[in-house]
Design an enzyme around this catalytic site. Structure first.
Site, PDB file in Angstrom:
ATOM      1  N   TYR A 140       0.798  -1.221   0.000  1.00  0.00           N
ATOM      2  CA  TYR A 140       0.000   0.000   0.000  1.00  0.00           C
ATOM      3  C   TYR A 140       0.836   1.281   0.000  1.00  0.00           C
ATOM      4  CZ  TYR A 140      -4.171  -2.873   0.776  1.00  0.00           C
ATOM      5  OH  TYR A 140      -5.178  -3.787   0.651  1.00  0.00           O
ATOM      6  N   LYS A 189       5.515 -13.994   2.916  1.00  0.00           N
ATOM      7  CA  LYS A 189       5.787 -14.917   1.807  1.00  0.00           C
ATOM      8  C   LYS A 189       7.278 -14.811   1.481  1.00  0.00           C
ATOM      9  CE  LYS A 189       3.485 -17.137  -0.686  1.00  0.00           C
ATOM     10  NZ  LYS A 189       3.190 -18.600  -0.705  1.00  0.00           N
ATOM     11  N   ASP A 221      -0.079 -17.983   3.200  1.00  0.00           N
ATOM     12  CA  ASP A 221      -1.138 -18.920   2.796  1.00  0.00           C
ATOM     13  C   ASP A 221      -1.411 -19.931   3.905  1.00  0.00           C
ATOM     14  OD1 ASP A 221       1.445 -19.815   2.295  1.00  0.00           O
ATOM     15  OD2 ASP A 221       1.040 -20.566   0.271  1.00  0.00           O
ATOM     16  N   ASP A 245      -4.286  -6.425   5.877  1.00  0.00           N
ATOM     17  CA  ASP A 245      -5.620  -5.995   5.461  1.00  0.00           C
ATOM     18  C   ASP A 245      -6.493  -7.223   5.211  1.00  0.00           C
ATOM     19  OD1 ASP A 245      -7.738  -4.451   4.652  1.00  0.00           O
ATOM     20  OD2 ASP A 245      -6.911  -3.950   2.679  1.00  0.00           O
ATOM     21  N   ASP A 249      -9.571  -9.188   7.953  1.00  0.00           N
ATOM     22  CA  ASP A 249     -10.977  -9.458   7.609  1.00  0.00           C
ATOM     23  C   ASP A 249     -11.287 -10.943   7.772  1.00  0.00           C
ATOM     24  OD1 ASP A 249     -11.207  -6.754   6.908  1.00  0.00           O
ATOM     25  OD2 ASP A 249     -12.509  -7.204   5.199  1.00  0.00           O
TER      26      ASP A 249
HETATM   27  C1  IPM Z   1      -9.017  -1.037   5.977  1.00  0.00           C
HETATM   28  C2  IPM Z   1      -9.659  -0.704   4.677  1.00  0.00           C
HETATM   29  C3  IPM Z   1      -8.899   0.364   3.931  1.00  0.00           C
HETATM   30  C4  IPM Z   1      -7.502  -0.096   3.640  1.00  0.00           C
HETATM   31  C5  IPM Z   1      -9.596   0.749   2.643  1.00  0.00           C
HETATM   32  C6  IPM Z   1     -11.015   1.156   2.869  1.00  0.00           C
HETATM   33  C7  IPM Z   1      -8.832   1.804   1.918  1.00  0.00           C
HETATM   34  O1  IPM Z   1      -9.815  -1.830   3.903  1.00  0.00           O
HETATM   35  O2  IPM Z   1      -8.823  -0.155   6.804  1.00  0.00           O
HETATM   36  O3  IPM Z   1      -8.723  -2.207   6.202  1.00  0.00           O
HETATM   37  O4  IPM Z   1      -7.132  -0.288   2.508  1.00  0.00           O
HETATM   38  O5  IPM Z   1      -6.705  -0.259   4.504  1.00  0.00           O
HETATM   39 MN    MN Z   2      -9.561  -3.682   4.983  1.00  0.00          MN
END
Ligand code: IPM
Ligand code: MN
Length: 355
Positions: A140, A189, A221, A245, A249
């Site tokens: 990022y 990785k 992985d 990220d 999730d």
């Molecule tokens: C997060 C989100 C953000 C990120 C997005 C919305 C830009 O997914 O905070 O995890 O990329 O980090």
């Molecule tokens: Mn996210």
């Protein structure tokens, strides 16, 4: 008298109603007589962009850096507010995380009572680990800066020694203070990517500074699989931005969904706290949004400010309200009654004495 100044970003979609709920809980927490909070509101996000052409004023970034003690942020972004390149205009992650150099994105994954996990047979508290996501570089670092043309685009993954060192240190310090397994898992990785091999090398150097904390190494992985198959065995995990990220999730999905998950974006001079989910404009104002991630973000903020007892009081109230059925999280992650009802229920537990 200890007064903290808190910046508040109410955000888009369900953001304002979630932030209202979290602030109501924050104000209800019993606290030592001389602790006070003052709030300053910051106009930021997709709606701000639509009105002003800027997602956030430069002076407000400065305010977050040096004018307040911490920031409580709601989710931002709206699907139809976009830049000409197709990316969303209302997001703040890049501006704030790199702008304020908030290098540690700390994302607890905790199975609360009364919440059903997709992983059968897991008891509340059995899943209790923290993902520390590197927050200023990795893939990022390329946020919005990829190069290419209409046929091909390339994004670059950047890992630096210093960037890896500071986030690994944060992870080791956290593992030392959580009172659990005292273990940090390095997720990468490094079998494929040189940048991740550097991250692992620095992780090992940092590990040597913390002889009391155990280490473990997992390829990303294999880590995705392990977070589903043996989530109870983790304490703290540290990893590159993009991996963090995605895996946070995944972790959220194993504990009832990301609507319940909070995150802290922490640097040496500023920090903000937020739910890790998006602004869900489709359910805004309909009495469905679940404010638990936002309330837990407020609890994280209190702990960061050194008010561990007050932070624990919020966590205890949320946990109790869930286990006694006063707050019900539905299968789709929404909350029965919506944010106000959840806040009222949590506050009714805040008023009771924790054991
Ligand atoms: C997060 C989100 C953000 C990120 C997005 C919305 C830009 O997914 O905070 O995890 O990329 O980090
Ligand atoms: Mn996210």
């Amino acid at each position: 008298m200890q007064a903290h100044t808190i910046a508040v970003i109410r955000g888009d979609g369900i953001g304002p109603e979630l932030v209202d709920a979290a602030l109501a809980v924050l104000e209800a927490v019993p606290r030592s007589r001389d602790l006070r909070f003052e709030y300053v509101e910051i106009d930021a996000g997709a709606d701000t962009f639509r009105r002003t052409g800027k997602v956030l004023a430069e002076s407000d970034v400065e305010l977050m850096r040096s004018g307040v003690d911490a920031t409580l942020k709601g989710p931002v972004g709206l699907p139809d507010v976009r830049l000409p390149d197709g990316t969303e205009a209302g997001l703040l992650g890049g501006v704030l995380r790199t702008g304020l150099d908030l290098y540690a994105n700390v994302r607890p994954v905790l199975l609360l009572p009364g919440v059903s996990s997709v992983l059968a047979g897991r008891a509340p508290g059995e899943i209790d680990y923290v993902i520390v996501r590197e927050n200023t570089e990795g893939l990022y670092a390329s946020r919005g800066k990829g190069v290419g043309n209409r046929w091909a685009v390339s994004d670059t993954l950047m890992t630096t020694r210093e960037g890896s060192r500071r986030v690994c240190r944060h992870a080791f310090e956290l593992a030392g203070s959580r009172g659990r397994a005292r273990r940090v898992t390095c997720v990468d990785k490094s079998n494929v990517l040189r940048s991740h091999a550097l991250f692992r090398e620095v992780f090992q150097e940092v590990a040597a500074e913390f002889p009391d904390v155990d280490t473990e190494f997992l390829y990303a992985d294999a880590a995705a699989q392990a977070l589903v198959l043996r989530p109870d065995e983790f304490d703290v995990l540290v990893m590159e931005n993009f991996l963090g990220d995605v895996l946070s999730d995944l972790g959220g999905a194993t504990v009832g969904g990301i609507s319940l998950c909070a995150g802290g974006n922490i640097g040496d001079h500023a920090a903000y706290f937020e739910p890790i989910h998006g602004s869900a404009p489709g359910i805004a104002g309909r009495g469905l949004a679940n404010p638990i991630g936002q309330i837990m973000a407020a609890a994280m903020m209190l702990a960061h400010l050194g008010h561990v007892r007050e932070s624990e009081a919020i966590r205890w109230a949320v946990t109790s309200a869930l286990s006694e059925g006063a707050v019900r999280v539905l299968a789709d992650g929404t909350a029965a009654g919506g944010p106000q009802a959840v806040a009222d229920a949590v506050i009714s537990f805040v008023d009771r004495e924790a054991p």
